[in-house]
Design an enzyme around this catalytic site. Structure first.
Site, PDB file in Angstrom:
ATOM      1  N   ARG A  41       0.970  -1.420  -0.042  1.00  0.00           N
ATOM      2  CA  ARG A  41      -0.726  -0.156  -0.057  1.00  0.00           C
ATOM      3  C   ARG A  41       0.850   1.766   0.101  1.00  0.00           C
ATOM      4  O   ARG A  41       0.516   2.170   0.600  1.00  0.00           O
ATOM      5  CB  ARG A  41      -1.068   0.184   0.981  1.00  0.00           C
ATOM      6  CG  ARG A  41      -1.787  -1.139   1.472  1.00  0.00           C
ATOM      7  CD  ARG A  41      -3.303  -0.688   0.295  1.00  0.00           C
ATOM      8  NE  ARG A  41      -4.269  -1.557   0.080  1.00  0.00           N
ATOM      9  CZ  ARG A  41      -5.369  -1.658   0.849  1.00  0.00           C
ATOM     10  NH1 ARG A  41      -5.324  -0.905   1.170  1.00  0.00           N
ATOM     11  NH2 ARG A  41      -6.392  -2.744   0.491  1.00  0.00           N
ATOM     12  N   ARG A  45      -3.311   7.229   1.552  1.00  0.00           N
ATOM     13  CA  ARG A  45      -3.487   7.890   1.479  1.00  0.00           C
ATOM     14  C   ARG A  45      -2.142   8.656   2.903  1.00  0.00           C
ATOM     15  O   ARG A  45      -3.042   9.606   3.483  1.00  0.00           O
ATOM     16  CB  ARG A  45      -5.186   7.305   2.661  1.00  0.00           C
ATOM     17  CG  ARG A  45      -5.901   7.648   2.098  1.00  0.00           C
ATOM     18  CD  ARG A  45      -7.078   6.536   2.434  1.00  0.00           C
ATOM     19  NE  ARG A  45      -6.600   4.675   2.489  1.00  0.00           N
ATOM     20  CZ  ARG A  45      -7.656   4.053   3.249  1.00  0.00           C
ATOM     21  NH1 ARG A  45      -8.817   4.012   3.014  1.00  0.00           N
ATOM     22  NH2 ARG A  45      -6.828   2.912   3.207  1.00  0.00           N
ATOM     23  N   ARG A  54      -6.967  11.808  -5.416  1.00  0.00           N
ATOM     24  CA  ARG A  54      -8.311  11.439  -5.061  1.00  0.00           C
ATOM     25  C   ARG A  54      -9.720  12.437  -4.340  1.00  0.00           C
ATOM     26  O   ARG A  54     -10.983  12.098  -4.399  1.00  0.00           O
ATOM     27  CB  ARG A  54      -8.068  10.207  -3.282  1.00  0.00           C
ATOM     28  CG  ARG A  54      -7.928   8.821  -4.019  1.00  0.00           C
ATOM     29  CD  ARG A  54      -8.496   8.437  -3.846  1.00  0.00           C
ATOM     30  NE  ARG A  54      -8.889   7.547  -3.315  1.00  0.00           N
ATOM     31  CZ  ARG A  54     -10.398   8.401  -3.023  1.00  0.00           C
ATOM     32  NH1 ARG A  54     -11.411   8.851  -4.049  1.00  0.00           N
ATOM     33  NH2 ARG A  54     -11.363   7.844  -2.553  1.00  0.00           N
ATOM     34  N   ASP A  90      -6.290  -2.433  -7.435  1.00  0.00           N
ATOM     35  CA  ASP A  90      -7.334  -3.351  -5.894  1.00  0.00           C
ATOM     36  C   ASP A  90      -7.453  -5.006  -7.169  1.00  0.00           C
ATOM     37  O   ASP A  90      -7.819  -4.802  -7.769  1.00  0.00           O
ATOM     38  CB  ASP A  90      -8.452  -2.644  -5.462  1.00  0.00           C
ATOM     39  CG  ASP A  90      -8.824  -3.256  -4.378  1.00  0.00           C
ATOM     40  OD1 ASP A  90      -8.346  -2.908  -3.638  1.00  0.00           O
ATOM     41  OD2 ASP A  90      -9.888  -4.011  -4.390  1.00  0.00           O
ATOM     42  N   TYR A 167     -14.272 -12.040  -0.332  1.00  0.00           N
ATOM     43  CA  TYR A 167     -15.430 -10.862  -0.826  1.00  0.00           C
ATOM     44  C   TYR A 167     -16.514 -10.894  -1.426  1.00  0.00           C
ATOM     45  O   TYR A 167     -17.635 -10.387  -1.114  1.00  0.00           O
ATOM     46  CB  TYR A 167     -14.044  -9.693  -1.493  1.00  0.00           C
ATOM     47  CG  TYR A 167     -13.120  -8.552   0.264  1.00  0.00           C
ATOM     48  CD1 TYR A 167     -13.800  -8.082   0.439  1.00  0.00           C
ATOM     49  CD2 TYR A 167     -12.275  -9.605  -0.286  1.00  0.00           C
ATOM     50  CE1 TYR A 167     -13.013  -7.256   1.653  1.00  0.00           C
ATOM     51  CE2 TYR A 167     -11.694  -9.022   0.908  1.00  0.00           C
ATOM     52  CZ  TYR A 167     -11.757  -7.711   1.433  1.00  0.00           C
ATOM     53  OH  TYR A 167     -10.765  -7.573   2.922  1.00  0.00           O
TER      54      TYR A 167
HETATM   55  O1  CP3 Z   1      -0.025  -2.276  -2.588  1.00  0.00           O
HETATM   56  C1  CP3 Z   1      -0.424  -0.420  -3.732  1.00  0.00           C
HETATM   57  O2  CP3 Z   1       0.268   0.291  -3.292  1.00  0.00           O
HETATM   58  C2  CP3 Z   1      -0.817  -1.289  -4.634  1.00  0.00           C
HETATM   59  C3  CP3 Z   1      -2.288  -1.010  -4.057  1.00  0.00           C
HETATM   60  C4  CP3 Z   1      -2.907  -1.584  -4.303  1.00  0.00           C
HETATM   61  C5  CP3 Z   1      -4.601  -0.914  -2.999  1.00  0.00           C
HETATM   62  N1  CP3 Z   1      -5.212  -2.633  -2.857  1.00  0.00           N
HETATM   63  C6  CP3 Z   1      -4.985  -0.111  -3.297  1.00  0.00           C
HETATM   64  C7  CP3 Z   1      -6.270   0.796  -2.168  1.00  0.00           C
HETATM   65  C8  CP3 Z   1      -3.394  -3.167  -3.511  1.00  0.00           C
HETATM   66  C9  CP3 Z   1      -2.063  -4.191  -3.687  1.00  0.00           C
HETATM   67  C10 CP3 Z   1      -4.246  -3.473  -2.995  1.00  0.00           C
HETATM   68  C11 CP3 Z   1      -3.983  -4.847  -2.316  1.00  0.00           C
HETATM   69  C12 CP3 Z   1      -5.997  -5.415  -1.423  1.00  0.00           C
HETATM   70  N2  CP3 Z   1      -7.627  -4.588  -1.908  1.00  0.00           N
HETATM   71  C13 CP3 Z   1      -6.068  -6.442  -0.805  1.00  0.00           C
HETATM   72  C14 CP3 Z   1      -4.358  -7.132  -0.311  1.00  0.00           C
HETATM   73  C15 CP3 Z   1      -3.986  -6.610   0.278  1.00  0.00           C
HETATM   74  C16 CP3 Z   1      -4.344  -6.222   1.814  1.00  0.00           C
HETATM   75  O3  CP3 Z   1      -4.194  -5.416   1.957  1.00  0.00           O
HETATM   76  O4  CP3 Z   1      -4.501  -7.358   2.870  1.00  0.00           O
HETATM   77  C17 CP3 Z   1      -8.130  -5.506  -0.682  1.00  0.00           C
HETATM   78  C18 CP3 Z   1      -8.137  -6.956   0.786  1.00  0.00           C
HETATM   79  C19 CP3 Z   1      -8.118  -5.373  -1.088  1.00  0.00           C
HETATM   80  C20 CP3 Z   1      -9.118  -5.207  -0.341  1.00  0.00           C
HETATM   81  C21 CP3 Z   1      -9.640  -3.454  -0.083  1.00  0.00           C
HETATM   82  N3  CP3 Z   1      -9.344  -2.316  -0.868  1.00  0.00           N
HETATM   83  C22 CP3 Z   1      -9.992  -3.170   1.345  1.00  0.00           C
HETATM   84  C23 CP3 Z   1     -10.404  -3.753   2.057  1.00  0.00           C
HETATM   85  C24 CP3 Z   1      -9.899  -1.636   0.834  1.00  0.00           C
HETATM   86  C25 CP3 Z   1     -10.325  -0.986   2.131  1.00  0.00           C
HETATM   87  C26 CP3 Z   1      -9.730  -0.745   4.237  1.00  0.00           C
HETATM   88  C27 CP3 Z   1      -8.723   0.432   3.225  1.00  0.00           C
HETATM   89  O5  CP3 Z   1      -8.040   0.431   3.429  1.00  0.00           O
HETATM   90  O6  CP3 Z   1      -9.338   1.108   2.917  1.00  0.00           O
HETATM   91  C28 CP3 Z   1      -9.412  -1.673  -0.169  1.00  0.00           C
HETATM   92  C29 CP3 Z   1      -9.893   0.057  -0.732  1.00  0.00           C
HETATM   93  C30 CP3 Z   1      -8.025   0.726  -1.205  1.00  0.00           C
HETATM   94  N4  CP3 Z   1      -7.553  -0.675  -2.193  1.00  0.00           N
HETATM   95  C31 CP3 Z   1      -7.335   2.288  -0.952  1.00  0.00           C
HETATM   96  C32 CP3 Z   1      -5.991   1.504  -1.583  1.00  0.00           C
HETATM   97  C33 CP3 Z   1      -5.138   3.039  -1.779  1.00  0.00           C
HETATM   98  C34 CP3 Z   1      -7.962   3.005  -0.119  1.00  0.00           C
HETATM   99  C35 CP3 Z   1      -8.569   3.243  -1.423  1.00  0.00           C
HETATM  100  C36 CP3 Z   1      -9.286   5.076  -0.914  1.00  0.00           C
HETATM  101  O7  CP3 Z   1      -8.016   5.931  -1.635  1.00  0.00           O
HETATM  102  O8  CP3 Z   1     -10.000   5.357  -0.770  1.00  0.00           O
END
Ligand code: CP3
Length: 361
Positions: A41, A45, A54, A90, A167
């Site tokens: 990640r 944010r 964003r 994502d 999911y």
């Molecule tokens: O790592 C990176 O920088 C690359 C981008 C990336 C995102 N999600 C961006 C994201 C990657 C590799 C993921 C993987 C992901 N997404 C996983 C597996 C890794 C882990 O964290 O366990 C999972 C389970 C998800 C599903 C997901 N996406 C959730 C549960 C959420 C909401 C929780 C949260 O952290 O807000 C997201 C949203 C998400 N994916 C954001 C980002 C940057 C936040 C979105 C925003 O800007 O509001």
């Protein structure tokens, strides 16, 4: 052909093909005095420049617009010079062309309005062609690769079938998994059919990412840690193994991440991955003795350490580097994604300790 450098006594030919990317050298088993580093990640944010984008575009629009995905992917590379960039997207994005109505609502995480829970619903899922159904993602990869420094590896990624199923069956944040496990124990054929479709999609999708310019891939199985080892072997391992089997001819490093997967190390070894990403609860020595010399390790700083003070951060980072980098095949990372409240200065302190710290050899 075997490409792990340590197994072939580092011939010049193989050596030179990896020499410009520290990430690939470490993933292939070399020991570097300063280990390569990137963070799960790392685009997100905690970065003001990400929040600025964003404010003007919603999350899925950023994922689905190659120029925006590229810009956001490059932001942490410019700021911190990480050794790997990870495509901004994502794990749930490829479920959309399969038929999911996916939304990211502020504060709620992902929501899928049409969960799949029955045989009829699984039967209806589309078999996607990544080049036709997700061209924007592959275009983003091409664009990012063309703009990245030559020594920076580009990582593609996907969710593993069990985590994606969690999911989709639950319709959003999976806990407590009641619907998913009802399928696992109450309708095994439908569960297996869903896992098979997801595994097929993931293998095709990751193949297309590699063919579009990704130098390595990571498979996120965030929720597989809820399974016992015997459950994991029975309902998850065959599908993960199939994915890595199908990718192996591409000869790129393949990382597997399970959150809370310490009890699964023996089974994880059997997936066929080439790198294991550890969370902070899994000690390196246990992972090393289980995985042996042919599997590299990535991890595993507790992301909450970066909320602490400078001395605490330096001490913990040094401990992780000293333990992880004792042998070849080590990539520094966090044990899970960086938290949105992480101060940027903490990341600089972390990097300074890794790159210029006291026991650097
Ligand atoms: O790592 C990176 O920088 C690359 C981008 C990336 C995102 N999600 C961006 C994201 C990657 C590799 C993921 C993987 C992901 N997404 C996983 C597996 C890794 C882990 O964290 O366990 C999972 C389970 C998800 C599903 C997901 N996406 C959730 C549960 C959420 C909401 C929780 C949260 O952290 O807000 C997201 C949203 C998400 N994916 C954001 C980002 C940057 C936040 C979105 C925003 O800007 O509001």
């Amino acid at each position: 052909m075997e490409i792990r450098t340590r197994d072939i006594a580092t011939t010049d030919r193989i050596e030179s093909s990896f020499s410009d990317m520290p990430y690939l050298r470490a993933a292939n088993g070399e020991r570097l005095a300063v280990p390569p580093v990137w963070l799960m990640r790392q685009a997100g944010r905690y970065l003001p420049e990400y929040n600025e984008i964003r404010r003007r575009h919603d999350f899925l629009a950023v994922c689905n617009t190659p120029e925006l995905a590229c810009e956001v992917t490059l932001q942490p590379i410019r700021r911190f010079g990480f050794d790997a960039a990870i495509l901004f997207s994502d794990i749930l994005v490829p479920l959309v062309p399969m038929g999911a109505n996916l939304r990211f609502d502020k504060g709620h995480g992902p929501q899928i309005d049409n969960p799949v829970r029955t045989a009829a619903e699984v039967d209806k899922l589309r078999r996607i062609q990544p080049r036709e159904d997700l061209p924007q993602v592959l275009e983003a990869i091409r664009l990012i690769r063309s703009k990245l420094p030559a020594q920076t590896a580009l990582l593609g990624f996907a969710g593993a079938p069990f985590t994606l199923a969690a999911y989709w069956v639950e319709g959003g944040k999976p806990q407590p998994f009641a619907n998913l496990m009802r399928l696992v124990y109450g309708d095994r054929p439908t569960f297996k059919s869903l896992m098979k479709k997801l595994a097929d999609m993931v293998a095709n999708y990751l193949t297309a990412m590699i063919e579009s310019g990704a130098n390595a891939i990571q498979l996120f199985d965030t929720w597989a840690g809820v399974l016992s080892e015997s459950q994991f072997r029975e309902i998850n391992l065959p599908f993960v193994r199939e994915i890595f089997d199908r990718l192996s001819s591409k000869q790129v490093p393949m990382t597997y991440f399970v959150h809370g997967g310490m009890h699964l190390l023996a089974a994880i070894k059997e997936t066929g991955c080439s790198v294991v990403s550890l969370d902070w609860r899994t000690p390196f020595d246990e992972a090393r003795s289980m995985m042996g010399p042919s599997i590299s390790l990535q991890g595993n700083l507790d992301p909450t350490v970066l909320l602490g003070g400078e001395e605490m951060i330096r001490g913990e980072v040094r401990r992780v580097v000293d333990e992880g980098n004792q042998r070849g095949g080590y990539i520094f990372n966090l044990g899970h994604g960086i938290l949105p409240t992480t101060p940027i200065d903490s990341v600089h302190v972390m990097l300074d300790e890794i790159r210029n710290g006291r026991s650097q050899k």
